[in-house]
Motif scaffolding. Structure first.
Motif, PDB file in Angstrom:
ATOM      1  N   SER A  16      62.894  72.638   7.471  1.00 30.53           N
ATOM      2  CA  SER A  16      63.605  73.882   7.770  1.00 30.53           C
ATOM      3  C   SER A  16      62.677  74.969   8.298  1.00 30.53           C
ATOM      4  CB  SER A  16      64.342  74.376   6.520  1.00 30.53           C
ATOM      5  OG  SER A  16      63.454  74.552   5.446  1.00 30.53           O
ATOM      6  N   ALA A  17      61.388  74.880   8.006  1.00 27.18           N
ATOM      7  CA  ALA A  17      60.440  75.892   8.503  1.00 27.18           C
ATOM      8  C   ALA A  17      60.457  75.944  10.028  1.00 27.18           C
ATOM      9  CB  ALA A  17      59.037  75.589   7.990  1.00 27.18           C
TER      10      ALA A  17
ATOM     11  N   ARG B  73      61.837  71.841   2.868  1.00 27.20           N
ATOM     12  CA  ARG B  73      61.149  73.086   3.252  1.00 27.20           C
ATOM     13  C   ARG B  73      60.347  72.888   4.536  1.00 27.20           C
ATOM     14  NH1 ARG B  73      60.040  77.209  -0.377  1.00 27.20           N
ATOM     15  NH2 ARG B  73      57.867  77.262   0.313  1.00 27.20           N
TER      16      ARG B  73
ATOM     17  N   THR C  48      68.110  73.995  -7.835  1.00 29.59           N
ATOM     18  CA  THR C  48      67.548  74.623  -6.636  1.00 29.59           C
ATOM     19  C   THR C  48      68.408  75.792  -6.172  1.00 29.59           C
ATOM     20  OG1 THR C  48      66.829  72.411  -6.013  1.00 29.59           O
ATOM     21  CG2 THR C  48      66.591  74.119  -4.363  1.00 29.59           C
TER      22      THR C  48
ATOM     23  N   ASP D  13      63.631  82.005   0.923  1.00 26.58           N
ATOM     24  CA  ASP D  13      62.911  80.936   0.234  1.00 26.58           C
ATOM     25  C   ASP D  13      63.908  79.947  -0.370  1.00 26.58           C
ATOM     26  OD1 ASP D  13      60.771  79.494  -0.692  1.00 26.58           O
ATOM     27  OD2 ASP D  13      60.198  80.896  -2.268  1.00 26.58           O
ATOM     28  N   ILE D  14      63.446  78.712  -0.570  1.00 29.60           N
ATOM     29  CA  ILE D  14      64.204  77.692  -1.298  1.00 29.60           C
ATOM     30  C   ILE D  14      63.339  77.307  -2.481  1.00 29.60           C
ATOM     31  CG2 ILE D  14      65.288  75.425  -1.216  1.00 29.60           C
ATOM     32  CD1 ILE D  14      65.524  75.759   1.810  1.00 29.60           C
ATOM     33  N   ARG D  15      63.864  77.523  -3.700  1.00 29.41           N
ATOM     34  CA  ARG D  15      63.040  77.358  -4.894  1.00 29.41           C
ATOM     35  C   ARG D  15      63.681  76.427  -5.914  1.00 29.41           C
ATOM     36  NH1 ARG D  15      61.132  83.629  -6.048  1.00 29.41           N
ATOM     37  NH2 ARG D  15      59.999  83.859  -4.088  1.00 29.41           N
TER      38      ARG D  15
ATOM     39  N   TRP E 111      69.343  80.054   8.768  1.00 30.89           N
ATOM     40  CA  TRP E 111      67.915  79.952   8.468  1.00 30.89           C
ATOM     41  C   TRP E 111      67.217  81.301   8.611  1.00 30.89           C
ATOM     42  CZ3 TRP E 111      66.977  76.438   5.405  1.00 30.89           C
ATOM     43  CH2 TRP E 111      67.492  75.154   5.536  1.00 30.89           C
TER      44      TRP E 111
ATOM     45  N   TRP F 234      56.841  79.593   5.409  1.00 29.47           N
ATOM     46  CA  TRP F 234      57.293  80.155   4.136  1.00 29.47           C
ATOM     47  C   TRP F 234      56.174  81.022   3.563  1.00 29.47           C
ATOM     48  CZ3 TRP F 234      62.272  79.392   3.184  1.00 29.47           C
ATOM     49  CH2 TRP F 234      62.903  78.277   3.720  1.00 29.47           C
TER      50      TRP F 234
ATOM     51  N   ALA G  71      68.692  78.872  -2.947  1.00 27.27           N
ATOM     52  CA  ALA G  71      68.239  79.462  -1.687  1.00 27.27           C
ATOM     53  C   ALA G  71      68.343  80.981  -1.845  1.00 27.27           C
ATOM     54  CB  ALA G  71      69.106  78.983  -0.528  1.00 27.27           C
TER      55      ALA G  71
END
Length: 201
Positions: free
Chosen positions: A154-155, A151, A120, A102-104, A97, A162, A122
């Motif tokens: 995981s933050a 998201r 998706t 970012d995860i997009r 982590w 993020w 990472a």
């Protein structure tokens, strides 16, 4: 996706839920071409000067079929407290982590050839991206809500919110541009090889 982030937690795994993310006709076409090449290579009593090219093409088609089958069996996105893992047909990529920038969700570059419209990735702070297998809108009916939930969960493990950083965005854009250039070069090389095969044999 009505569960609270704390209630659901971070541990999750995304695998194949629906039959094919690649249309059935694509696999059928590969099998058909492979079958024709096998028949041509084994049934023809005359040794052709193009035999080595036929065998090379057959190997490429068979490798593609095997990779597709392995991806369907092994492909996973695994999320845990330590980080995120993308497991594909042959390789497995991990990011902690701390390393995930970012995860997009992005429009699928293989759109016309796959059922998934969104896929998706990472991204790391170095601008490199890692595809997350089966984390797409074909396998997940509530894809965008699932991504938002991941998201949010995981933050907490990243220890930061993020947020976009201009220097990392520049690296991502540079790598995207490089991928496109290499893609064009590879396509040109394949077309040149095919033309040489057709006109020189």
């Amino acid at each position: 996706m009505g569960q609270d982030v704390h209630e659901r937690g971070i541990e999750r795994e995304y695998g194949r839920r629906r039959t094919f993310s690649v249309p059935w006709w694509q696999l059928a076409l590969n099998v058909f071409i492979g079958g024709i090449l096998i028949l041509q290579a084994t049934a023809n009593p005359y040794v052709s000067s193009r035999r080595r090219y036929e065998i090379a093409l057959l190997v490429v088609v068979l490798v593609r079929i095997v990779l597709d089958l392995l991806y369907r069996r092994r492909g996973r996105t695994i999320v845990g407290a330590q980080g995120i893992t993308g497991r594909e047909a042959l390789r497995t990529a991990d990011r902690t982590w701390h390393d995930v920038y970012d995860i997009r969700a992005e429009l699928n570059p293989n759109g016309p050839f796959e059922n998934a419209e969104w896929t998706t990735f990472a991204y790391g702070s170095d601008g490199r991206r890692m595809r997350l297998p089966y984390f797409d809108d074909w396998q997940l009916p509530d894809f965008h809500a699932e991504l938002a939930d991941l998201r949010a969960a995981s933050a907490q493990h990243r220890g930061m919110a993020w947020e976009l950083r201009p220097e990392v965005e520049d690296r991502i854009r540079r790598r995207t541009r490089d991928r496109k250039v290499w893609g064009v070069v590879c396509i040109a090389a394949v077309v040149a090889l095919f033309a040489a095969f057709v006109f020189l044999t």
